[in-house]
Write an enzyme that holds these catalytic residues in place. Structure first.
Site, short mmCIF file in Angstrom:
data_model
loop_
_atom_site.label_atom_id
_atom_site.label_comp_id
_atom_site.label_asym_id
_atom_site.label_seq_id
_atom_site.Cartn_x
_atom_site.Cartn_y
_atom_site.Cartn_z
N GLU A 164 10.08 30.93 80.90
CA GLU A 164 9.81 32.22 81.23
C GLU A 164 10.30 32.51 82.65
OE1 GLU A 164 5.07 32.19 79.49
OE2 GLU A 164 5.49 31.83 81.60
N HIS A 175 -2.10 33.60 79.44
CA HIS A 175 -2.67 34.14 80.79
C HIS A 175 -4.11 33.89 80.70
CE1 HIS A 175 -1.57 34.61 84.74
NE2 HIS A 175 -2.73 35.08 85.19
N HIS A 222 7.81 27.99 83.83
CA HIS A 222 8.39 29.16 84.34
C HIS A 222 8.80 29.00 85.92
CE1 HIS A 222 6.75 33.71 85.23
NE2 HIS A 222 7.70 33.43 85.85
N HIS A 281 7.27 24.90 91.92
CA HIS A 281 6.82 24.02 90.90
C HIS A 281 7.82 23.54 90.23
CE1 HIS A 281 6.74 27.91 89.03
NE2 HIS A 281 5.52 28.16 89.74
#
Length: 248
Positions: A70, A191, A43, A50
C-alpha cells in the site's frame, strides 16, 4: 471465504523503536503465513517510520502468500519500489506527506485522469491494482472508469458507528459493494476492522474478496498471542462465509 491479509506495519514500528532487528519482520511475516494468513500487507511511508524500503525487498524474497504493498503513488520512490518488487497487488492510497494513518479514499472524480494514467504502469508489470475508496456511490462508480482491478473500501466510518447502530453503519458499504459488483470491480476492505465488527461486515457486504487488518490484530496478539489471534480472525471470516451460505 474472504481472505485475510495481515498488515505488519506495527511490527516494524516496534522493531524501529529500539533499533536492531527485534522483532524480526521477515520471521513474523513467515509466522503469519504459517498460522493461516493468506496475505501480507505493508504500507511504507517516505520517513520509513515503520516499514523500510529494504523491508519490502526482504519480504518479497521470503514470503509465499499474496504480497500487498500500500502507499501513495504520487511519490516516485514508492512507484519505483513497487515496480522493482512486483507484488501480487498494489493498493493506491491518497496519503498526505507525514500522515499518521490513512484517513480517506481517493476522489475518483477529481483525480480520475491521474489514476487512469498511473494504473496502467502497474498493470503492465503484472501487478493487480486496488485503490482506496470511501463508501460513496459516486466515488465507486468513478473508480470503475479508472481501469483499476479492485477497490478497497475505507472502513473507519463503519467501525466507529458499529456499536451505536450496526445496521446503519453497514448500509453505505453494502450499497458500495453492490455498485462495485455491477461495474466489474473486485472488492477489498480495511481500516479499524477487528474481532468485534469483522464478522458482521463480512456477512453483509457481498463479494468481499479480502480484508487487510493490522493495528487491531497486532494489539489483540499482545493478549492472545499471534498464532491464536490470526486463527480468531480467520474464524470470524469462516463463520461469516458459513452464515452467508446458510442464508442463501
Amino acid at each position: 471465504m474472504t481472505r485475510l491479509s495481515v498488515n505488519i506495519n506495527k511490527i516494524a514500528t516496534l522493531r524501529n523503536s529500539r533499533g536492531g532487528n527485534n522483532p524480526n519482520l521477515v520471521e513474523t511475516a513467515l509466522d503469519c503465513e504459517r498460522f493461516g494468513a493468506q496475505g501480507i500487507t505493508v504500507h511504507p511511508r517516505p520517513d520509513e517510520r515503520h516499514i523500510r524500503y529494504q523491508d519490502v525487498f526482504d519480504l518479497k524474497s521470503a514470503i509465499q502468500s499474496e504480497f500487498n504493498i500500500e502507499g501513495n503513488c504520487q511519490e516516485q520512490k514508492f512507484v519505483d519500489l513497487v515496480l522493482a518488487n512486483k507484488p501480487a497487488q498494489v493498493t493506491l492510497v491518497p496519503d498526505a506527506l507525514n500522515q499518521i494513518t490513512s484517513n480517506h479514499g481517493w476522489d475518483t472524480i477529481k483525480h480520475q485522469q491521474y489514476l487512469r494514467d498511473i494504473i496502467p504502469l502497474f498493470k503492465e508489470a503484472g501487478i493487480r491494482v486496488s485503490i482506496f475508496v470511501d463508501p460513496d456511490p459516486k466515488m465507486v462508480e468513478a473508480a470503475a472508469k479508472t481501469g483499476t482491478d479492485r477497490i478497497e473500501l475505507y472502513t473507519e466510518g463503519y467501525a466507529h458507528a458499529y456499536h451505536k447502530n450496526r445496521e446503519t453503519a453497514i448500509a453505505p458499504y453494502v450499497q458500495a459493494a453492490r455498485i462495485a459488483a455491477e461495474t466489474g470491480l473486485g472488492l477489498n476492505a480495511g481500516h479499524d476492522l477487528d474481532l468485534h465488527n469483522l464478522k458482521y461486515f463480512a456477512v453483509n457486504v457481498p463479494n468481499l474478496l479480502e480484508v487487510s487488518i493490522g493495528h487491531a490484530l497486532i494489539c489483540d496478539a499482545l493478549y492472545y498471542g499471534l498464532e491464536h489471534t490470526i486463527k480468531l480472525y480467520l474464524r470470524q471470516l469462516e463463520d461469516a462465509g458459513l452464515e452467508r451460505d446458510f442464508s442463501s
